[in-house]
Scaffold this motif. Structure first.
Motif, PDB file in Angstrom:
ATOM      1  N   ASN A 147      -3.994   9.277   1.536  1.00  0.00           N
ATOM      2  CA  ASN A 147      -4.286  10.296   0.503  1.00  0.00           C
ATOM      3  C   ASN A 147      -4.034   9.770  -0.910  1.00  0.00           C
ATOM      4  OD1 ASN A 147      -5.086  12.403   2.294  1.00  0.00           O
ATOM      5  ND2 ASN A 147      -2.918  12.754   2.781  1.00  0.00           N
ATOM      6  N   ILE A 148      -4.454   8.546  -1.165  1.00  0.00           N
ATOM      7  CA  ILE A 148      -4.336   7.987  -2.510  1.00  0.00           C
ATOM      8  C   ILE A 148      -5.297   8.733  -3.437  1.00  0.00           C
ATOM      9  CG2 ILE A 148      -4.724   5.910  -3.910  1.00  0.00           C
ATOM     10  CD1 ILE A 148      -3.970   4.269  -1.409  1.00  0.00           C
ATOM     11  N   LYS A 149      -4.782   9.156  -4.591  1.00  0.00           N
ATOM     12  CA  LYS A 149      -5.639   9.815  -5.581  1.00  0.00           C
ATOM     13  C   LYS A 149      -6.442   8.740  -6.296  1.00  0.00           C
ATOM     14  CE  LYS A 149      -4.202  13.412  -7.745  1.00  0.00           C
ATOM     15  NZ  LYS A 149      -3.492  14.360  -8.659  1.00  0.00           N
ATOM     16  N   ALA A 188     -10.020   5.890  -0.986  1.00  0.00           N
ATOM     17  CA  ALA A 188      -9.792   7.325  -0.786  1.00  0.00           C
ATOM     18  C   ALA A 188      -9.576   7.680   0.671  1.00  0.00           C
ATOM     19  CB  ALA A 188     -10.960   8.126  -1.359  1.00  0.00           C
ATOM     20  N   THR A 189     -10.175   6.923   1.573  1.00  0.00           N
ATOM     21  CA  THR A 189     -10.076   7.234   3.001  1.00  0.00           C
ATOM     22  C   THR A 189      -9.116   6.294   3.732  1.00  0.00           C
ATOM     23  OG1 THR A 189     -11.988   5.832   3.537  1.00  0.00           O
ATOM     24  CG2 THR A 189     -12.424   8.147   3.021  1.00  0.00           C
ATOM     25  N   LEU A 190      -8.382   5.478   2.983  1.00  0.00           N
ATOM     26  CA  LEU A 190      -7.486   4.500   3.584  1.00  0.00           C
ATOM     27  C   LEU A 190      -6.390   5.194   4.407  1.00  0.00           C
ATOM     28  CD1 LEU A 190      -6.786   1.463   3.721  1.00  0.00           C
ATOM     29  CD2 LEU A 190      -5.345   1.821   1.693  1.00  0.00           C
ATOM     30  N   ALA A 191      -6.154   4.676   5.584  1.00  0.00           N
ATOM     31  CA  ALA A 191      -5.118   5.205   6.475  1.00  0.00           C
ATOM     32  C   ALA A 191      -4.120   4.105   6.818  1.00  0.00           C
ATOM     33  CB  ALA A 191      -5.755   5.767   7.749  1.00  0.00           C
ATOM     34  N   THR A 192      -2.975   4.499   7.318  1.00  0.00           N
ATOM     35  CA  THR A 192      -1.961   3.535   7.742  1.00  0.00           C
ATOM     36  C   THR A 192      -2.414   2.819   9.012  1.00  0.00           C
ATOM     37  OG1 THR A 192      -0.774   5.106   9.157  1.00  0.00           O
ATOM     38  CG2 THR A 192      -0.181   5.048   6.804  1.00  0.00           C
ATOM     39  N   ARG A 193      -1.688   1.779   9.373  1.00  0.00           N
ATOM     40  CA  ARG A 193      -1.995   1.043  10.606  1.00  0.00           C
ATOM     41  C   ARG A 193      -1.178   1.559  11.789  1.00  0.00           C
ATOM     42  NH1 ARG A 193      -1.577  -5.175   9.866  1.00  0.00           N
ATOM     43  NH2 ARG A 193       0.430  -4.678   8.894  1.00  0.00           N
ATOM     44  N   LEU A 199       0.816  -1.208   0.000  1.00  0.00           N
ATOM     45  CA  LEU A 199       0.000   0.000   0.000  1.00  0.00           C
ATOM     46  C   LEU A 199       0.855   1.267   0.000  1.00  0.00           C
ATOM     47  CD1 LEU A 199      -2.756  -1.160   2.512  1.00  0.00           C
ATOM     48  CD2 LEU A 199      -2.979  -0.916   0.039  1.00  0.00           C
ATOM     49  N   ASP A 200       2.054   1.188   0.591  1.00  0.00           N
ATOM     50  CA  ASP A 200       2.959   2.347   0.586  1.00  0.00           C
ATOM     51  C   ASP A 200       3.327   2.765  -0.834  1.00  0.00           C
ATOM     52  OD1 ASP A 200       2.975   2.411   3.342  1.00  0.00           O
ATOM     53  OD2 ASP A 200       4.912   1.402   3.550  1.00  0.00           O
ATOM     54  N   GLY A 201       3.314   1.811  -1.784  1.00  0.00           N
ATOM     55  CA  GLY A 201       3.715   2.105  -3.152  1.00  0.00           C
ATOM     56  C   GLY A 201       2.611   2.644  -4.028  1.00  0.00           C
ATOM     57  N   ILE A 202       1.405   2.790  -3.484  1.00  0.00           N
ATOM     58  CA  ILE A 202       0.270   3.250  -4.293  1.00  0.00           C
ATOM     59  C   ILE A 202       0.017   4.725  -4.021  1.00  0.00           C
ATOM     60  CG2 ILE A 202      -2.188   2.946  -4.770  1.00  0.00           C
ATOM     61  CD1 ILE A 202      -1.871   0.038  -3.884  1.00  0.00           C
ATOM     62  N   ARG A 203       0.224   5.529  -5.037  1.00  0.00           N
ATOM     63  CA  ARG A 203      -0.050   6.963  -4.952  1.00  0.00           C
ATOM     64  C   ARG A 203      -1.332   7.337  -5.696  1.00  0.00           C
ATOM     65  NH1 ARG A 203       2.692   6.353  -1.460  1.00  0.00           N
ATOM     66  NH2 ARG A 203       4.799   7.091  -0.998  1.00  0.00           N
ATOM     67  N   SER A 204      -1.666   6.527  -6.705  1.00  0.00           N
ATOM     68  CA  SER A 204      -2.872   6.804  -7.492  1.00  0.00           C
ATOM     69  C   SER A 204      -3.455   5.482  -7.971  1.00  0.00           C
ATOM     70  CB  SER A 204      -2.545   7.694  -8.689  1.00  0.00           C
ATOM     71  OG  SER A 204      -1.602   7.066  -9.542  1.00  0.00           O
ATOM     72  N   MET A 205      -4.775   5.454  -8.146  1.00  0.00           N
ATOM     73  CA  MET A 205      -5.436   4.251  -8.616  1.00  0.00           C
ATOM     74  C   MET A 205      -6.711   4.649  -9.355  1.00  0.00           C
ATOM     75  SD  MET A 205      -8.426   3.577  -6.689  1.00  0.00           S
ATOM     76  CE  MET A 205      -8.544   1.803  -6.664  1.00  0.00           C
ATOM     77  N   ALA A 206      -7.241   3.693 -10.121  1.00  0.00           N
ATOM     78  CA  ALA A 206      -8.493   3.902 -10.837  1.00  0.00           C
ATOM     79  C   ALA A 206      -9.444   2.771 -10.508  1.00  0.00           C
ATOM     80  CB  ALA A 206      -8.247   3.972 -12.339  1.00  0.00           C
TER      81      ALA A 206
END
Length: 250
Positions: free
Chosen positions: A62-64, A49-54, A28-35
């Protein structure tokens, strides 16, 4: 109990994937944007969009999120209003996402593609190299408690199983060797997590031998093809994100 189950009560089969990958921080750390291709009401858009770290306290990722649907009015207004959500009213089988993204999420949508090979090629070209496609699709024919279930909904033109899905993905520029597949017994849902390759999709009508030669499929399928000249479902062994191996029996 999932941390997100209340927010996604109607999408339990998407949670089969989301609950597992939530535990993979480095992924998940490697994902900055997704569709989200075929986002519908946006329940999965909201998850991403609302995913947070553990961490304690949690930090928003703040994934776009590009929320794509040919009827974007289905997207819940409060989800569409999230600052890092970009709604796109368009055909998800075409080049409608304006940038390359790290991940494509397709939950219960790919089966509506009229040209599945072209759709997968578009998605592969929408991903960054080594970006991942996470795909959830129902089989139209499967066994439930040893009873054959056959179903077909409007605008579904093809029947899918694990073998023809792997063939399509590999032929369209996705690595199905270093990949993740799963189907729970008595469930129609097929799950796939595959990386975009750094090579172009194969020319039309490749054979299983073409895929094997390029190491795009795993050893269980290669061994089946070498022994019988075609791939047999009962020979297929796949792995999933939980690191377990599964034999897909129907």
């Amino acid at each position: 109990m999932s941390l997100f189950r209340n927010a996604h009560a109607s999408h339990d089969h998407s949670l089969e994937v989301l609950d597992v990958i939530y535990g993979y921080d480095s992924f998940l750390d490697g994902i900055r944007s997704m569709a989200d291709m075929g986002c519908g009401d946006g329940m999965d858009v909201n998850w991403w969009a609302t995913l947070a770290t553990r961490e304690d306290p949690p930090e928003p990722r703040n994934i776009k999120v590009y929320a794509v649907d040919n009827d974007i009015k289905q997207l819940e207004p409060d989800i569409a209003a999230i600052s890092n959500v970009i709604p796109i009213d368009g055909d998800f089988t075409r080049h409608v996402v304006p940038v390359a993204v790290d991940l494509i999420w397709s939950h219960d949508s790919f089966q509506f593609a009229k040209d599945p090979f072209e759709c997968l090629r578009v998605w592969r070209n929408t991903l960054n190299v080594n970006g991942m496609l996470l795909l959830t699709i129902p089989q139209s024919t499967y066994l439930h408690n040893n009873r054959l279930v056959v179903s077909n909904y409007s605008n579904q033109y093809y029947s899918y199983n694990i073998l023809n899905l792997i063939y399509m993905l590999a032929a369209s520029g996705f690595d199905c060797r270093d990949a993740y597949f799963y189907r729970k017994e008595n469930s129609p849902w097929l799950y796939a997590g595959v990386y975009a390759c750094d090579h172009e999709p194969l020319p039309p009508n490749p054979t299983w031998y073409d895929l094997a030669e390029r190491q795009l499929i795993n050893d269980s399928i290669i061994n089946s093809v070498n022994k019988y000249g075609y791939a047999r479902l009962e020979d297929v062994v796949v792995s999933w994100f939980d690191k377990n191996l599964y034999q897909i029996t129907n």
